[in-house]
Structures are given as structure tokens and as C-alpha cells.
Design an enzyme around this catalytic site. Structure first.
Site, PDB file in Angstrom:
ATOM      1  N   CYS A  13       0.901  -1.155   0.013  1.00 51.19           N
ATOM      2  CA  CYS A  13      -0.001   0.005   0.084  1.00 51.19           C
ATOM      3  C   CYS A  13       0.937   1.203   0.002  1.00 51.19           C
ATOM      4  CB  CYS A  13      -0.867  -0.092   1.175  1.00 51.19           C
ATOM      5  SG  CYS A  13      -0.425   0.089   2.904  1.00 51.19           S
ATOM      6  N   CYS A  87      -2.079   1.433  -4.129  1.00 53.24           N
ATOM      7  CA  CYS A  87      -0.674   2.145  -4.393  1.00 53.24           C
ATOM      8  C   CYS A  87      -0.630   2.427  -5.863  1.00 53.24           C
ATOM      9  CB  CYS A  87       0.582   1.113  -4.133  1.00 53.24           C
ATOM     10  SG  CYS A  87       0.646  -0.354  -5.414  1.00 53.24           S
ATOM     11  N   CYS A  91       3.456   0.609  -8.111  1.00 55.38           N
ATOM     12  CA  CYS A  91       3.865  -0.779  -7.878  1.00 55.38           C
ATOM     13  C   CYS A  91       4.431  -1.286  -9.164  1.00 55.38           C
ATOM     14  CB  CYS A  91       2.636  -1.519  -7.587  1.00 55.38           C
ATOM     15  SG  CYS A  91       1.918  -1.226  -6.008  1.00 55.38           S
TER      16      CYS A  91
END
Length: 139
Positions: A13, A87, A91
Site C-alpha cells: 500500500c 498504491c 507498484c
């Protein structure tokens, strides 16, 4: 006959201070050493959210010693399953990895009463993930 490899899971996250910390703690608690567990954040906070620490303590899991960690390419490469939780594009993507995106409310800035339902939803999803990985949950 060789034993199957231990699956590895990375929870990501933004701040690694709430959702990913809870998910990693539940997976570690329920799977023990049968799953390799990591968590990280694209912009990690300095500390784990205190309301998250309290909510997890209510279910017997201590997060008080955890420290948010920065997301690295190495952590993604070393994981079989990468579970993102808001996120966004931060990522990294590597072919051959299994990616899941869990849409969950962010506990940032919320009290323990608001964190409890997020915690419970994460536990439900982690139990389903264990079943999907064919790893029995400890009680």
C-alpha cells in the site's frame, strides 16, 4: 519426492502503515512459516498507524514493533503473489508474478472504530488467499 516450494506473498500500500501491515500480520499469524510474507509501501510512513496497532491488538496480533518498509524491485521479484491496496501506478510490474488488487478503505486518519471493519475484511481476504494457495490456516 521434493516438498513444494513455500509460496511468497507481498502486500503493498502507499504508506505501509495500515492495510498492508494488517494483511501481512494476519497471513503470518494464520500461515506461520508455510508462507513467506512481506509488506512494503511506495511512500512509507515513519510508523504504523496507532489505530491499526490497537485494532490488531484486539485480535491478539501485536504490530507495535513493526516499521513501515519501502517497496523495492527486489521484494517484488522475490514474491510469487503481489497484492496491492491502493498504491496505484507506483507498484512495479514483473512478468510471471500473480497480481491481485484489493479495494479496501484506507485507515489513515481514522479511529479504531473505523479500522475494525477494514481489519475484519482483510482477515477474510487473507483466509481466502490461504485457501487459494492450498495452505491450511492455523486456528
Amino acid at each position: 519426492m521434493t516438498a513444494p516450494a513455500t509460496p511468497s506473498v507481498l502486500f503493498v500500500c502507499v504508506h505501509n502503515a495500515g492495510r498492508s501491515q494488517m494483511a501481512a500480520a494476519f497471513l503470518t499469524h494464520l500461515a506461520g512459516d508455510r508462507v513467506e510474507v512481506r509488506s512494503a509501501g511506495s511512500a512509507p510512513a515513519d510508523t504504523v498507524n496507532p489505530a491499526v496497532v490497537r485494532a490488531m491488538a484486539e485480535v491478539g496480533i501485536d504490530l507495535s514493533g513493526e516499521i513501515p518498509k519501502v517497496l523495492t524491485d527486489e521484494a517484488v521479484r522475490a514474491s510469487d503473489v503481489v497484492i496491492t491496496m491502493g498504491c496505484g501506478d507506483a507498484c512495479p510490474f514483473f512478468p510471471g508474478k500473480r497480481y491481485l488488487d484489493w479495494k479496501l478503505d484506507d485507515p489513515a486518519g481514522r479511529g479504531v472504530d473505523a479500522v475494525r471493519p477494514i481489519r475484519d475484511e482483510i482477515e477474510t481476504r487473507v483466509r481466502a488467499l490461504l485457501a487459494d494457495l492450498s495452505v491450511p490456516a492455523r486456528h
